[in-house]
Design a protein around this motif. Structure first.
Motif, PDB file in Angstrom:
ATOM      1  N   ILE A 137      -8.526   8.552  -0.380  1.00  0.00           N
ATOM      2  CA  ILE A 137      -7.994   7.516  -1.275  1.00  0.00           C
ATOM      3  C   ILE A 137      -7.972   8.086  -2.686  1.00  0.00           C
ATOM      4  N   THR A 138      -6.875   7.865  -3.387  1.00  0.00           N
ATOM      5  CA  THR A 138      -6.762   8.447  -4.727  1.00  0.00           C
ATOM      6  C   THR A 138      -7.714   7.754  -5.704  1.00  0.00           C
ATOM      7  N   ALA A 155      -6.752   0.178   0.849  1.00  0.00           N
ATOM      8  CA  ALA A 155      -6.675   1.579   1.266  1.00  0.00           C
ATOM      9  C   ALA A 155      -7.784   1.878   2.280  1.00  0.00           C
ATOM     10  N   TYR A 169       0.239   6.376  -5.761  1.00  0.00           N
ATOM     11  CA  TYR A 169      -0.228   6.619  -4.393  1.00  0.00           C
ATOM     12  C   TYR A 169      -1.652   6.134  -4.147  1.00  0.00           C
ATOM     13  N   ASP A 170      -1.851   5.492  -3.008  1.00  0.00           N
ATOM     14  CA  ASP A 170      -3.189   4.992  -2.655  1.00  0.00           C
ATOM     15  C   ASP A 170      -3.873   5.891  -1.616  1.00  0.00           C
ATOM     16  N   ARG A 193      -5.811  -0.416  -5.345  1.00  0.00           N
ATOM     17  CA  ARG A 193      -5.892  -1.221  -4.113  1.00  0.00           C
ATOM     18  C   ARG A 193      -6.911  -0.591  -3.183  1.00  0.00           C
ATOM     19  N   LEU A 245       0.870  -1.170   0.000  1.00  0.00           N
ATOM     20  CA  LEU A 245       0.000   0.000   0.000  1.00  0.00           C
ATOM     21  C   LEU A 245       0.911   1.225   0.000  1.00  0.00           C
ATOM     22  N   THR A 259      -6.196   4.669  -7.471  1.00  0.00           N
ATOM     23  CA  THR A 259      -5.748   3.487  -6.716  1.00  0.00           C
ATOM     24  C   THR A 259      -6.167   2.186  -7.394  1.00  0.00           C
TER      25      THR A 259
END
Ligand code: N2P
Length: 415
Positions: free
Chosen positions: A330-331, A340, A131-132, A336, A84, A334
């Motif tokens: 959270i981006t 996240a 980035y997550d 994930r 992560l 993401t």
């Protein structure tokens, strides 16, 4: 100089009262050690947490097999990715929390930090997709929502959501918390060196102490730092000029720029990343534009048991100041999301929330965390400002297209 005698009388009385109470203007714990630890998550007060932990035991075992992407096995409620990527403000978490999470859930955290909201935005806009989890402030959350940079969330899926103080939920910058949850909050004021000759006589309770050359001449040889943060520095200048800290008026913004440019020769550094330690504690400056928690950190890092005092005090200028709320988001990019969200929920745990505040010295929006937060922090008026101070604080809000004027002013300021 914006002072009057009555005001000074109040300041002096307040100082005497504080001194009598045995605390400095900025209070906090005696050290940066964490008394509330999280690794075992024992004594957690919410039944829900226990339920989540039980589920997680299964996930943890499952995790041995996780490689790269999230995967769901039959009967499993949530699958975690093996990694992560977390992108946070500098020095804004006790990294033991990350280690605990890694150990407990088998997720490797790739951790990186930034200095300002604008740096974070620039990174995402430049197409960084790794980035997550990120931690933008209030006004930047609105900007990012508009730019489609944030993933939607459903707080109903977060078992620890109920820990959050309702006063910090459903903020105008993210109605219904459809994207982010609160992380830490604080204020922006002036940290100054207690015991310095000038500050023995004068409390820097006006932004004039940062901007007025007549004043600056009296102590700037000791070094002055300002936050390397465009909205924060412009807000301070706008407040001093008597303008709205969220002004979108070009003439006012140019006035603020000019005020800053006049004061700039008296400043030693623009630092918002490690100034608390490298400049304040190290005695490289005598005054700094500062975030509340960093000023409290400097106070307690220099605290002397004999004198029962630290070297750094914190003042919130009478013209008004910024209060801010940083958030866990959270981006949109993401890959994930479930992991996240799981990590977001972990950060909302009461004991984890307390560990964060006991490390950062910033106020926690996590109500359930309060029982684990050090008394010295909870009772520190520099960290949790009293109502009469809070009345004088303003949130920064998104300024729409005027952001281009801010960028232009900032380029001139930093040039
Ligand atoms: C701490 C960062 C504080 C964030 N180093 C201010 N919004």
């Amino acid at each position: 100089m914006k002072r009057n005698k009555l005001y000074w009388l109040i300041v002096v009385i307040l100082a005497l009262v504080l001194a009598a109470c045995g605390g400095g203007p900025s209070g906090g714990p005696e050290s940066n050690d964490n008394e509330a630890t999280t690794s075992e998550n024992e004594n957690t007060s919410l039944e829900e947490n226990t339920a989540v932990e039980n589920e997680n035991t299964a996930e943890e075992e499952e995790h041995e097999h996780a490689e790269g992407e999230e995967h769901a096995e039959e009967g499993e409620e949530m699958a975690l990715a093996s990694e992560l990527s977390v992108y946070n403000w500098a020095d804004y978490i006790d990294e033991q929390i990350l280690a605990d999470y890694e150990e407990e859930f088998g997720v490797t955290i790739i951790y990186d930090t930034y200095a300002s909201n604008e740096d974070l935005l620039a990174k995402l806009q430049a197409g960084a997709t790794g980035y997550d989890v990120i931690f933008p402030s209030d006004y930047m959350v609105s900007q990012m929502i508009e730019l489609d940079l944030l993933h939607e969330i459903d707080t109903g899926e977060l078992s620890n959501w109920g820990n959050i103080n309702p006063n910090f939920a459903d903020a105008p910058f993210d109605p219904g918390n459809q994207h982010c949850v609160p992380y830490q909050w604080g204020t922006t004021g002036i940290a100054y060196r207690a015991g310095h000759e000038f500050f023995e006589e004068n409390t820097p309770d006006s932004w004039g102490y940062l901007f007025d050359p007549e004043l600056l001449e009296q102590y700037s040889d000791g070094g002055i730092n300002v936050l390397n943060d465009q909205r924060e520095l412009m807000a301070a200048a706008l407040a001093y000029l008597g303008h709205d800290m969220n002004s979108t008026d070009r003439t006012e913004l140019e006035e603020a720029r000019d005020l800053i440019l006049e004061a700039k020769p008296y400043w030693k550094t623009f630092n918002s990343e490690d100034y608390d330690n490298s400049l304040l504690v190290a005695d490289e400056v005598v005054m700094s534009h500062a975030w509340s928690g960093d000023a409290a950190f400097a106070y307690w890092e220099t605290y002397d048991d004999e004198t029962e005092d630290g070297n750094w005090y914190y003042a919130i200028p009478q013209e008004g100041a910024v209060k801010w709320l940083d958030n866990i988001c959270i981006t949109a990019s993401t890959e994930r999301f479930e992991t996240a969200l799981h990590f977001m929920n972990y950060l909302l745990d009461a004991e984890v929330g307390a560990t964060i505040t006991n490390y950062t010295y910033y106020a926690s929006p996590n109500k359930a965390a309060e029982e684990f937060i050090l008394e010295e922090i909870l009772n520190d008026a520099g960290i949790y400002p009293p109502a009469e101070v809070e009345e004088n604080l303003t949130w920064l809000v998104e300024v729409g297209d005027a952001i281009f004027i801010y960028d232009e002013m900032w380029t001139a300021i930093k040039g």
